[in-house]
Design an enzyme around this catalytic site. Sequence first.
Site, PDB file in Angstrom:
ATOM      1  N   CYS A 184      37.216  73.377  13.697  1.00 13.86           N
ATOM      2  CA  CYS A 184      38.548  73.096  13.154  1.00 13.86           C
ATOM      3  C   CYS A 184      39.301  74.400  12.878  1.00 13.86           C
ATOM      4  O   CYS A 184      40.262  74.418  12.115  1.00 13.86           O
ATOM      5  CB  CYS A 184      38.455  72.240  11.899  1.00 13.86           C
ATOM      6  SG  CYS A 184      37.481  72.969  10.590  1.00 13.86           S
ATOM      7  N   PHE A 219      26.742  69.191   8.299  1.00 13.26           N
ATOM      8  CA  PHE A 219      28.025  69.339   7.603  1.00 13.26           C
ATOM      9  C   PHE A 219      28.622  67.938   7.412  1.00 13.26           C
ATOM     10  O   PHE A 219      29.749  67.646   7.805  1.00 13.26           O
ATOM     11  CB  PHE A 219      28.988  70.233   8.399  1.00 13.26           C
ATOM     12  CG  PHE A 219      28.388  71.559   8.822  1.00 13.26           C
ATOM     13  CD1 PHE A 219      28.405  72.639   7.950  1.00 13.26           C
ATOM     14  CD2 PHE A 219      27.804  71.708  10.078  1.00 13.26           C
ATOM     15  CE1 PHE A 219      27.843  73.861   8.336  1.00 13.26           C
ATOM     16  CE2 PHE A 219      27.237  72.923  10.458  1.00 13.26           C
ATOM     17  CZ  PHE A 219      27.266  74.005   9.597  1.00 13.26           C
TER      18      PHE A 219
HETATM   19  N1  SAH Z   1      31.755  65.961   9.012  1.00  5.48           N
HETATM   20  C1  SAH Z   1      32.580  65.711   7.853  1.00  5.48           C
HETATM   21  C2  SAH Z   1      33.508  66.845   7.518  1.00  5.48           C
HETATM   22  C3  SAH Z   1      32.857  68.175   7.373  1.00  5.48           C
HETATM   23  S1  SAH Z   1      33.810  69.353   6.508  1.00  5.48           S
HETATM   24  C4  SAH Z   1      33.350  64.424   8.051  1.00  5.48           C
HETATM   25  O1  SAH Z   1      33.165  63.743   9.056  1.00  5.48           O
HETATM   26  O2  SAH Z   1      34.176  64.099   7.191  1.00  5.48           O
HETATM   27  C5  SAH Z   1      32.659  70.641   6.339  1.00  5.48           C
HETATM   28  C6  SAH Z   1      31.523  70.375   5.357  1.00  5.48           C
HETATM   29  O3  SAH Z   1      30.592  71.443   5.490  1.00  5.48           O
HETATM   30  C7  SAH Z   1      31.909  70.336   3.899  1.00  5.48           C
HETATM   31  O4  SAH Z   1      31.506  69.110   3.348  1.00  5.48           O
HETATM   32  C8  SAH Z   1      31.104  71.488   3.228  1.00  5.48           C
HETATM   33  O5  SAH Z   1      30.588  71.143   1.973  1.00  5.48           O
HETATM   34  C9  SAH Z   1      29.991  71.675   4.225  1.00  5.48           C
HETATM   35  N2  SAH Z   1      29.373  73.004   4.321  1.00  5.48           N
HETATM   36  C10 SAH Z   1      29.939  74.217   4.264  1.00  5.48           C
HETATM   37  N3  SAH Z   1      29.037  75.182   4.522  1.00  5.48           N
HETATM   38  C11 SAH Z   1      27.855  74.561   4.745  1.00  5.48           C
HETATM   39  C12 SAH Z   1      26.531  74.989   5.092  1.00  5.48           C
HETATM   40  N4  SAH Z   1      26.261  76.280   5.260  1.00  5.48           N
HETATM   41  N5  SAH Z   1      25.585  74.058   5.266  1.00  5.48           N
HETATM   42  C13 SAH Z   1      25.856  72.737   5.114  1.00  5.48           C
HETATM   43  N6  SAH Z   1      27.083  72.283   4.798  1.00  5.48           N
HETATM   44  C14 SAH Z   1      28.060  73.167   4.619  1.00  5.48           C
END
Ligand code: SAH
Length: 393
Positions: A337, A226
């Site tokens: 979160c 993510f």
């Molecule tokens: N770690 C990041 C923030 C993550 S926010 C930082 O440090 O800024 C959550 C992220 O998860 C988003 O970018 C979204 O696109 C992604 N996301 C949502 N569902 C997902 C999935 N099933 N697999 C991979 N990414 C996903």
Amino acid sequence: VKRVRISKRAEERVRRGHPWVYQGEIEDVRGTVSPGEIVNFEGHRGRTLGKGCLNVYSTIALRVLTLDPQEEIDRSFWARRITRAWQYRKEVVYGKESDSYRLIFGEADFLPGLIVDQFASVLVIQILTAGIEKHREVIQEILWDLVHPAGIYERSDVGVRELEGLSLRSGLLAGEVPDLVEIRENGLRLKVDVKFGQKTGYFLDQRENRAFLKRFSLGKRVLDCFSHLGGFGLHAGFFGAREVIGVDISESAVQLAMLNARLNKLENTCRFEVANAFDFLRTVEREKERFDMVILDPPAFAKSKKNLEGAIRGYKEINLRAMKILSSGGLLVTCSCSHHLSWDLFLKVVEEASLDAKRRIRFIAQRGQAPDHPILLGYGESEYLKCLFCEVV
Ligand code: SAH
């Protein structure tokens, strides 16, 4: 100014610092009040308690602005609150290494319904309630005079506005805003998309947790799940990781993460892929690959209490898989979160995952949101981010 009376239960909660009164707790409204209008509110015995914005069409009908019935809600009120929020950031966001932070965190800055993020010289504003909507011009002017930004961009394109009877909107409000804004965070350079990116463009609440990677990264092989714009993974690379792989389901996020890798001359150690993190973790496990560090920073799986159970299954699955692919003594950085997933429940999820994975866990640090996202005592909703650093034995 019109008056409303709130229930005994609401009165008690508000006295303890909670800034919301729900629809069913409004006992009497004298006269007709337009959505977001400022009213005096009184307790069940008729004593005036303070002033707030009333929107009887919203589940959260009254948002407290002040518990001082004498305080006028005029330009100087907004200026005082905004200036106070700004001064607080000057104290808690230290050093020249970071130029971006949440300047106003709604209720926790005594400004219910208003979010403002500062990205280098650009402000991104999010208006969530009818109350704030009525004062948007004065708020914008105060921000302009106080911060002297290059531009102000609005990102009020969030569904919760509909609960307030407001339509979604976004666009330039003042000055100039480039398509990609370059920010500094803990010494790294990052391009963020404030116009079309997720939320306001970048998740600032993890800034200090990213910085905390410094002491653990040297020589490590890292998986950042993510990864969004690469926040965690690029920090690990910057702090000396041997190899970093980031995965995110959003193609535009991955594009920007790769751009950010080049911007920091980390393109030889950090690479980012478009993938579903659940699938990716499963594949890594099947192929018996190993990592020395796994970061899990998923979106809020529990958006409300109703889907908490499903959310817990999701959190457990990724944590279980991450533990299985970690080398012995590896580091798991696992986050949630979701406000609705309490610390107790989150720790329980990690415990259950560790039992299934047959790995012992030692907690290195239990961390939360950066202090530019303050937690207001009496308003539990302001605490949401949980970030655990675990040694997986
Ligand atoms: N770690 C990041 C923030 C993550 S926010 C930082 O440090 O800024 C959550 C992220 O998860 C988003 O970018 C979204 O696109 C992604 N996301 C949502 N569902 C997902 C999935 N099933 N697999 C991979 N990414 C996903």
